[in-house]
Structure formats: structure tokens, C-alpha cells
Design a protein around this motif. Structure first.
Motif, mmCIF file in Angstrom:
data_model
loop_
_atom_site.group_PDB
_atom_site.id
_atom_site.type_symbol
_atom_site.label_atom_id
_atom_site.label_comp_id
_atom_site.label_asym_id
_atom_site.label_seq_id
_atom_site.Cartn_x
_atom_site.Cartn_y
_atom_site.Cartn_z
ATOM 1 N N ILE A 10 0.869 -1.171 0.000
ATOM 2 C CA ILE A 10 0.000 0.000 0.000
ATOM 3 C C ILE A 10 0.904 1.217 0.000
ATOM 4 C CG2 ILE A 10 -1.711 1.315 1.304
ATOM 5 C CD1 ILE A 10 -2.694 -1.298 2.489
ATOM 6 N N THR A 11 0.684 2.099 -0.915
ATOM 7 C CA THR A 11 1.508 3.305 -0.971
ATOM 8 C C THR A 11 1.091 4.263 0.134
ATOM 9 O OG1 THR A 11 0.026 4.505 -2.444
ATOM 10 C CG2 THR A 11 1.691 3.081 -3.484
ATOM 11 N N THR A 12 1.956 5.200 0.464
ATOM 12 C CA THR A 12 1.646 6.193 1.488
ATOM 13 C C THR A 12 0.412 6.994 1.101
ATOM 14 O OG1 THR A 12 3.985 6.331 1.998
ATOM 15 C CG2 THR A 12 2.602 8.122 2.802
ATOM 16 N N ASP A 13 0.289 7.348 -0.177
ATOM 17 C CA ASP A 13 -0.882 8.101 -0.627
ATOM 18 C C ASP A 13 -2.165 7.298 -0.425
ATOM 19 O OD1 ASP A 13 0.666 10.236 -1.341
ATOM 20 O OD2 ASP A 13 0.800 9.668 -3.459
ATOM 21 N N GLN A 14 -2.141 5.991 -0.738
ATOM 22 C CA GLN A 14 -3.318 5.155 -0.549
ATOM 23 C C GLN A 14 -3.682 5.062 0.923
ATOM 24 O OE1 GLN A 14 -1.672 1.675 -2.466
ATOM 25 N NE2 GLN A 14 -3.403 1.639 -3.892
ATOM 26 N N ALA A 15 -2.697 4.861 1.762
ATOM 27 C CA ALA A 15 -2.958 4.714 3.185
ATOM 28 C C ALA A 15 -3.590 5.968 3.758
ATOM 29 C CB ALA A 15 -1.675 4.380 3.939
ATOM 30 N N SER A 16 -3.116 7.137 3.341
ATOM 31 C CA SER A 16 -3.634 8.373 3.914
ATOM 32 C C SER A 16 -5.035 8.696 3.424
ATOM 33 C CB SER A 16 -2.677 9.532 3.619
ATOM 34 O OG SER A 16 -2.632 9.762 2.223
ATOM 35 N N THR A 17 -5.428 8.165 2.251
ATOM 36 C CA THR A 17 -6.748 8.488 1.731
ATOM 37 C C THR A 17 -7.772 7.391 1.982
ATOM 38 O OG1 THR A 17 -6.174 7.606 -0.439
ATOM 39 C CG2 THR A 17 -5.816 9.972 -0.089
ATOM 40 N N THR A 18 -7.342 6.174 2.339
ATOM 41 C CA THR A 18 -8.299 5.090 2.476
ATOM 42 C C THR A 18 -8.654 4.752 3.913
ATOM 43 O OG1 THR A 18 -6.548 3.435 2.401
ATOM 44 C CG2 THR A 18 -7.587 4.020 0.307
ATOM 45 N N ALA A 19 -7.827 5.047 4.875
ATOM 46 C CA ALA A 19 -8.101 4.653 6.258
ATOM 47 C C ALA A 19 -8.136 5.874 7.171
ATOM 48 C CB ALA A 19 -7.034 3.684 6.752
ATOM 49 N N PRO A 20 -9.233 6.046 7.909
ATOM 50 C CA PRO A 20 -9.276 7.139 8.874
ATOM 51 C C PRO A 20 -8.240 6.934 9.970
ATOM 52 C CG PRO A 20 -11.422 6.030 8.700
ATOM 53 C CD PRO A 20 -10.434 5.254 7.888
ATOM 54 N N ARG A 21 -7.784 7.996 10.578
ATOM 55 C CA ARG A 21 -6.806 7.917 11.671
ATOM 56 C C ARG A 21 -7.548 7.749 12.996
ATOM 57 N NH1 ARG A 21 -2.726 6.450 8.969
ATOM 58 N NH2 ARG A 21 -1.845 7.960 7.556
ATOM 59 N N ASP A 22 -8.194 6.595 13.155
ATOM 60 C CA ASP A 22 -8.989 6.339 14.351
ATOM 61 C C ASP A 22 -8.453 5.187 15.186
ATOM 62 O OD1 ASP A 22 -9.598 4.247 12.676
ATOM 63 O OD2 ASP A 22 -11.761 4.616 12.625
ATOM 64 N N GLY A 23 -7.311 4.612 14.783
ATOM 65 C CA GLY A 23 -6.721 3.507 15.514
ATOM 66 C C GLY A 23 -6.756 2.195 14.751
ATOM 67 N N ARG A 24 -7.488 2.151 13.653
ATOM 68 C CA ARG A 24 -7.599 0.892 12.903
ATOM 69 C C ARG A 24 -6.268 0.441 12.317
ATOM 70 N NH1 ARG A 24 -12.069 1.669 8.857
ATOM 71 N NH2 ARG A 24 -12.764 3.127 10.433
ATOM 72 N N ASP A 25 -5.311 1.355 12.173
ATOM 73 C CA ASP A 25 -4.005 0.993 11.614
ATOM 74 C C ASP A 25 -2.942 0.762 12.690
ATOM 75 O OD1 ASP A 25 -3.789 3.617 12.413
ATOM 76 O OD2 ASP A 25 -2.886 4.329 10.567
ATOM 77 N N ASP A 26 -3.349 0.691 13.941
ATOM 78 C CA ASP A 26 -2.392 0.574 15.047
ATOM 79 C C ASP A 26 -1.545 -0.691 15.009
ATOM 80 O OD1 ASP A 26 -3.036 3.015 16.130
ATOM 81 O OD2 ASP A 26 -4.335 2.197 17.699
ATOM 82 N N PHE A 27 -2.035 -1.763 14.391
ATOM 83 C CA PHE A 27 -1.267 -3.005 14.312
ATOM 84 C C PHE A 27 -0.647 -3.238 12.942
ATOM 85 C CE2 PHE A 27 -3.659 -4.188 18.154
ATOM 86 C CZ PHE A 27 -2.637 -4.724 18.918
ATOM 87 N N ASP A 28 -0.736 -2.275 12.037
ATOM 88 C CA ASP A 28 -0.178 -2.462 10.687
ATOM 89 C C ASP A 28 1.296 -2.847 10.729
ATOM 90 O OD1 ASP A 28 -2.672 -1.801 9.759
ATOM 91 O OD2 ASP A 28 -2.028 -0.014 8.663
ATOM 92 N N TRP A 29 2.049 -2.295 11.642
ATOM 93 C CA TRP A 29 3.488 -2.563 11.765
ATOM 94 C C TRP A 29 3.787 -4.032 12.032
ATOM 95 C CZ3 TRP A 29 4.856 -4.861 16.250
ATOM 96 C CH2 TRP A 29 3.933 -4.775 17.299
ATOM 97 N N LEU A 30 2.828 -4.788 12.588
ATOM 98 C CA LEU A 30 3.057 -6.180 12.971
ATOM 99 C C LEU A 30 2.949 -7.147 11.786
ATOM 100 C CD1 LEU A 30 3.637 -8.121 15.351
ATOM 101 C CD2 LEU A 30 1.181 -8.127 15.833
ATOM 102 N N ALA A 31 2.429 -6.684 10.652
ATOM 103 C CA ALA A 31 2.276 -7.561 9.486
ATOM 104 C C ALA A 31 3.638 -8.101 9.058
ATOM 105 C CB ALA A 31 1.623 -6.805 8.336
#
Length: 175
Positions: A10-31
Motif C-alpha cells: 500500500i503506498t503512502t498516498d493510498q494509506a492516507s486516503t483510504t483509512a481514517p486515523r482512528d486507531g484501525r491501523d495501530d497493528f499495521d506494523w506487525l504484518a
């Protein structure tokens, strides 16, 4: 452990436009894949000071468009190797994660811990029982970096006034 899961790029641009900054990405680093060093107290809530140290592996992938993730773990305890897993589900309304532990030796799901990340530290708690005693369980994710992280589990028998840390895992990214 074989590479069971892959995470689509996922590109940085996609990540910033597709997921709200509400905590749903808090575990992305663990993938991805991790080598895990375990340190586990031999006897919990018994005043024991003896720890077993052993190796393990973990592989995590996101599911449900990132609102959930699952990991597969190989734990090489001195008493024998077994598999375990975690299922994590994000509630976008409450902005909380629920985490269930799955143990190959015990059918079913554990009581989920619930919580969130604040200032780079994830704290997750639940009321549960240990050997018939009511306890509070706490997971803490901390020291999160690109190639490493720390997880710990602690139990409390006094509603969280004091804690006994009984399991520490250090994660090192593989590859």
C-alpha cells in the motif's frame, strides 16, 4: 514456519486516503514474519521467580480490509512445542481493539482483552479467571520499531492495583 501470509503493498498516498486515523491501523506494523524470544514465568500468581526462556515464530496478516488481523505462532517451550494465534478486531465506533488468544492445546477462544494505543504504547485489559481465581489480564505492546517490538502479559488479583508480569515476548522482524 512457511510464508503463509503476504501483505499487499500500500503506498503512502493510498494509506492516507483510504483509512481514517482512528486507531484501525495501530497493528499495521506487525504484518509479516517475526522471530520471537519468549520469557515466561513458570508458575503464575504463586510468588515464583523462575522463568523459562524459549524461541518462537510469529506471522501476522491483515484481514477484513485492515479492520482485523490474525497471527500464527509457533512456541518452542521446554515442555513441548505448540501453536497459538491471536485474532484482533477493531471496532470503529468505540475505537477499541479486541484481542482473542487461540491455543492449539485448548479448544475455543479465550476472553478477549480490549484497548487501544496511546503515545505508541498499546494497553489491553480484561476480567478473567486463572485457576478458578478472578483476575484482570493486561497486555502491553511497547518499544515498537521498524524491526522490533515488545509484548508483555500481566495478571492482577486486586483489580489492577498491583500486577505480576508473567510473560514477555521480544519480536525481531525476519527478512
Amino acid at each position: 514456519m512457511s510464508a503463509l501470509f503476504t501483505k499487499p503493498a500500500i503506498t503512502t498516498d493510498q494509506a492516507s486516503t483510504t483509512a481514517p486515523r482512528d486507531g484501525r491501523d495501530d497493528f499495521d506494523w506487525l504484518a509479516g514474519r517475526w522471530a520471537v524470544s519468549h520469557r515466561k514465568l513458570r508458575k503464575r500468581l504463586a510468588g515464583d521467580t523462575h522463568w523459562d526462556e524459549f524461541a518462537g515464530q510469529c506471522e501476522m496478516r491483515q484481514i477484513v480490509g485492515g479492520l482485523a488481523n490474525v497471527d500464527d505462532n509457533l512456541l518452542e517451550q521446554p515442555s513441548g512445542t505448540y501453536r497459538g494465534g491471536a485474532l484482533r478486531l477493531f471496532d470503529p465506533v468505540e475505537k477499541l481493539w479486541s484481542i482473542w488468544w487461540i491455543d492449539s492445546r485448548i479448544p475455543g477462544l479465550d476472553t478477549p482483552v480490549r484497548g487501544r494505543f496511546e503515545n505508541g504504547v498499546g494497553t489491553f485489559v480484561a476480567e478473567d479467571t486463572w485457576e478458578g481465581r478472578p483476575i484482570v489480564v493486561r497486555f502491553i505492546w511497547s518499544e515498537i520499531a521498524e524491526r522490533s517490538a515488545r509484548w508483555e502479559q500481566a495478571f492482577s488479583t486486586d483489580a489492577g492495583a498491583t500486577w505480576e508480569t508473567n510473560w514477555i515476548m521480544r519480536f525481531d522482524r525476519v527478512g
